[in-house]
Design a protein around this motif. Structure first.
Motif, mmCIF file in Angstrom:
data_model
loop_
_atom_site.group_PDB
_atom_site.id
_atom_site.type_symbol
_atom_site.label_atom_id
_atom_site.label_comp_id
_atom_site.label_asym_id
_atom_site.label_seq_id
_atom_site.Cartn_x
_atom_site.Cartn_y
_atom_site.Cartn_z
ATOM 1 N N PRO A 141 -13.885 20.032 -11.126
ATOM 2 C CA PRO A 141 -12.255 20.999 -10.330
ATOM 3 C C PRO A 141 -12.107 20.302 -8.911
ATOM 4 C CG PRO A 141 -14.661 21.488 -10.311
ATOM 5 C CD PRO A 141 -14.199 20.018 -11.526
ATOM 6 N N LEU A 142 -10.985 21.016 -8.405
ATOM 7 C CA LEU A 142 -10.470 20.967 -7.413
ATOM 8 C C LEU A 142 -11.540 21.197 -6.095
ATOM 9 C CD1 LEU A 142 -6.728 21.335 -8.067
ATOM 10 C CD2 LEU A 142 -8.060 19.338 -7.398
ATOM 11 N N PRO A 143 -11.691 21.168 -4.569
ATOM 12 C CA PRO A 143 -11.713 21.362 -3.427
ATOM 13 C C PRO A 143 -11.481 22.374 -3.378
ATOM 14 C CG PRO A 143 -11.107 18.911 -3.614
ATOM 15 C CD PRO A 143 -10.492 18.744 -4.600
ATOM 16 N N GLU A 144 -12.226 23.338 -2.688
ATOM 17 C CA GLU A 144 -11.665 24.983 -3.098
ATOM 18 C C GLU A 144 -10.688 25.129 -1.946
ATOM 19 O OE1 GLU A 144 -14.383 28.816 -1.389
ATOM 20 O OE2 GLU A 144 -15.485 27.379 -2.689
ATOM 21 N N ALA A 145 -10.637 24.880 -0.959
ATOM 22 C CA ALA A 145 -9.123 24.718 -0.468
ATOM 23 C C ALA A 145 -7.965 24.339 -1.076
ATOM 24 C CB ALA A 145 -9.528 23.467 1.144
ATOM 25 N N LEU A 146 -8.110 22.869 -1.799
ATOM 26 C CA LEU A 146 -6.523 22.838 -2.293
ATOM 27 C C LEU A 146 -6.768 23.513 -3.343
ATOM 28 C CD1 LEU A 146 -6.777 18.987 -1.824
ATOM 29 C CD2 LEU A 146 -5.544 21.056 -0.348
ATOM 30 N N ALA A 147 -7.357 24.473 -4.618
ATOM 31 C CA ALA A 147 -7.034 25.022 -5.135
ATOM 32 C C ALA A 147 -6.137 26.130 -5.732
ATOM 33 C CB ALA A 147 -9.327 25.492 -5.718
ATOM 34 N N GLY A 148 -5.362 25.540 -6.709
ATOM 35 C CA GLY A 148 -4.537 26.478 -7.313
ATOM 36 C C GLY A 148 -2.983 26.826 -5.850
ATOM 37 N N THR A 149 -2.532 25.611 -5.557
ATOM 38 C CA THR A 149 -1.812 25.719 -4.398
ATOM 39 C C THR A 149 -0.505 24.371 -4.967
ATOM 40 O OG1 THR A 149 -2.255 23.392 -2.988
ATOM 41 C CG2 THR A 149 -2.748 25.691 -1.884
ATOM 42 N N ALA A 150 0.638 24.977 -5.145
ATOM 43 C CA ALA A 150 1.872 24.413 -5.259
ATOM 44 C C ALA A 150 1.689 23.335 -4.417
ATOM 45 C CB ALA A 150 3.347 25.274 -4.834
ATOM 46 N N ARG A 151 1.424 22.794 -3.276
ATOM 47 C CA ARG A 151 0.873 21.604 -2.488
ATOM 48 C C ARG A 151 0.207 20.478 -3.328
ATOM 49 N NH1 ARG A 151 -1.308 22.362 3.184
ATOM 50 N NH2 ARG A 151 -2.925 22.348 1.778
ATOM 51 N N THR A 152 -0.813 20.798 -3.728
ATOM 52 C CA THR A 152 -1.940 20.263 -4.588
ATOM 53 C C THR A 152 -1.014 19.617 -5.845
ATOM 54 O OG1 THR A 152 -3.751 21.016 -3.555
ATOM 55 C CG2 THR A 152 -4.151 20.126 -5.397
ATOM 56 N N MET B 154 0.919 -1.000 -0.147
ATOM 57 C CA MET B 154 0.062 -0.161 0.200
ATOM 58 C C MET B 154 0.785 1.009 0.583
ATOM 59 S SD MET B 154 -3.317 -0.150 -0.204
ATOM 60 C CE MET B 154 -4.731 -0.545 0.240
ATOM 61 N N PRO B 155 0.794 2.228 -0.534
ATOM 62 C CA PRO B 155 1.132 3.309 -1.058
ATOM 63 C C PRO B 155 1.236 4.363 0.902
ATOM 64 C CG PRO B 155 -0.170 3.448 -2.568
ATOM 65 C CD PRO B 155 -0.286 2.538 -2.087
ATOM 66 N N LYS B 156 1.989 5.078 0.397
ATOM 67 C CA LYS B 156 1.428 6.268 2.158
ATOM 68 C C LYS B 156 1.280 6.932 1.179
ATOM 69 C CE LYS B 156 4.508 7.952 5.466
ATOM 70 N NZ LYS B 156 5.227 8.281 6.752
ATOM 71 N N LEU B 157 -0.062 7.544 2.035
ATOM 72 C CA LEU B 157 -0.446 8.572 1.508
ATOM 73 C C LEU B 157 -0.366 10.193 2.499
ATOM 74 C CD1 LEU B 157 -3.676 6.695 -0.064
ATOM 75 C CD2 LEU B 157 -1.534 7.747 -1.069
ATOM 76 N N THR B 158 -0.168 10.944 1.928
ATOM 77 C CA THR B 158 -0.408 12.580 2.860
ATOM 78 C C THR B 158 -2.175 12.347 3.369
ATOM 79 O OG1 THR B 158 -0.485 13.503 1.509
ATOM 80 C CG2 THR B 158 1.678 13.557 2.357
ATOM 81 N N ASP B 159 -2.465 13.494 4.141
ATOM 82 C CA ASP B 159 -3.456 13.956 3.950
ATOM 83 C C ASP B 159 -4.290 14.594 2.848
ATOM 84 O OD1 ASP B 159 -3.485 13.514 6.808
ATOM 85 O OD2 ASP B 159 -3.719 15.228 7.629
ATOM 86 N N THR B 160 -3.782 15.218 2.351
ATOM 87 C CA THR B 160 -3.548 15.732 1.527
ATOM 88 C C THR B 160 -4.255 14.549 -0.144
ATOM 89 O OG1 THR B 160 -2.197 17.638 1.200
ATOM 90 C CG2 THR B 160 -3.193 17.714 -1.033
ATOM 91 N N HIS B 161 -2.696 14.162 -0.176
ATOM 92 C CA HIS B 161 -3.219 12.961 -0.990
ATOM 93 C C HIS B 161 -4.194 12.054 -1.067
ATOM 94 C CE1 HIS B 161 0.497 12.243 -1.602
ATOM 95 N NE2 HIS B 161 0.658 12.574 -2.089
ATOM 96 N N THR B 162 -4.654 11.742 0.361
ATOM 97 C CA THR B 162 -6.407 10.994 0.667
ATOM 98 C C THR B 162 -7.754 11.444 0.536
ATOM 99 O OG1 THR B 162 -5.111 9.960 2.306
ATOM 100 C CG2 THR B 162 -7.354 10.290 2.685
ATOM 101 N N LEU B 163 -6.957 12.490 0.670
ATOM 102 C CA LEU B 163 -8.161 14.820 0.317
ATOM 103 C C LEU B 163 -8.832 14.293 -1.744
ATOM 104 C CD1 LEU B 163 -10.232 16.519 0.911
ATOM 105 C CD2 LEU B 163 -8.439 18.042 1.121
ATOM 106 N N LEU B 164 -7.172 14.602 -1.890
ATOM 107 C CA LEU B 164 -7.563 14.403 -3.331
ATOM 108 C C LEU B 164 -8.777 13.169 -3.684
ATOM 109 C CD1 LEU B 164 -4.124 15.971 -4.413
ATOM 110 C CD2 LEU B 164 -6.716 16.792 -4.660
ATOM 111 N N LEU B 165 -7.695 12.129 -3.720
ATOM 112 C CA LEU B 165 -8.743 10.862 -4.465
ATOM 113 C C LEU B 165 -9.951 10.345 -3.301
ATOM 114 C CD1 LEU B 165 -5.938 7.990 -3.470
ATOM 115 C CD2 LEU B 165 -5.977 8.847 -5.274
ATOM 116 N N ALA B 166 -10.039 11.158 -2.353
ATOM 117 C CA ALA B 166 -11.744 10.870 -2.160
ATOM 118 C C ALA B 166 -12.483 11.750 -2.683
ATOM 119 C CB ALA B 166 -11.684 10.870 -0.277
#
Length: 168
Positions: free
Chosen positions: A25-36, A1-13
């Motif tokens: 479209p991305l969730p509003e909280a993550l849209a346009g960030t370098a981390r995303t 199983m790959p190791k997922l960060t909270d951001t990975h999990t949120l994007l996949l969910a």
């Protein structure tokens, strides 16, 4: 199983909740960030999401000449977040992005089905059906109330029982 960060999990969910399996479209909280952007690139490398052509404007991640490309969750991505079809079986395929894609059963629809039964459901019943933690399950009940469902609370065997009240 790959190791997922909270951001990975949120994007996949987020993608798993869509009938098309699209991340955009991305969730509003993550849209346009370098981390995303880094998280999506990591998910692509791990094979948990894949790029494919799309005709739906909102699902476009990038455009190469006349080719419109979106990012969609893969069966491996669904397995990584333990997404299931409500019956406990892992979802094995993502709906294609055609207009006639069949709807997938979601955990929220399973909660609604339990709450619409004549006897209703207790918190342990809802937790067993979804695999959610108690606070997440209670938050889902609050979300259903905000969407207009009238949820009645009663007692059954020393436990609080929740039931959606049908209008007469």
């Amino acid at each position: 199983m790959p190791k997922l960060t909270d951001t990975h999990t949120l994007l996949l969910a987020h993608a798993a909740q869509r009938d098309s399996g699209s991340m955009f479209p991305l969730p509003e909280a993550l849209a346009g960030t370098a981390r995303t952007i880094k998280a999506i690139a990591a998910l692509l490398r791990q094979g948990l999401v894949a790029e494919q052509e799309t005709r739906v404007e909102a699902e476009i991640a990038r455009q190469d000449d006349d080719r419109r490309v979106g990012v969609f969750i893969t069966p491996a991505g669904l397995a990584a977040i333990n997404a299931n079809d409500g019956d406990g079986a892992a979802v094995s395929d993502v709906a294609s992005n055609t207009d006639a894609a069949p709807p997938r059963t979601t955990k929220v629809s399973a909660v609604v089905a339990l709450l619409e039964s004549d006897e209703g459901a207790t918190l342990p019943d809802l937790i067993a059906a979804t695999g959610w933690l108690p606070h997440t399950t209670r938050a889902a009940l609050t979300g259903l109330r905000k969407k207009g469902h009238a949820i009645e609370r009663t007692r059954r065997d020393e436990l609080t029982c929740y039931r959606i009240v049908r209008s007469a």
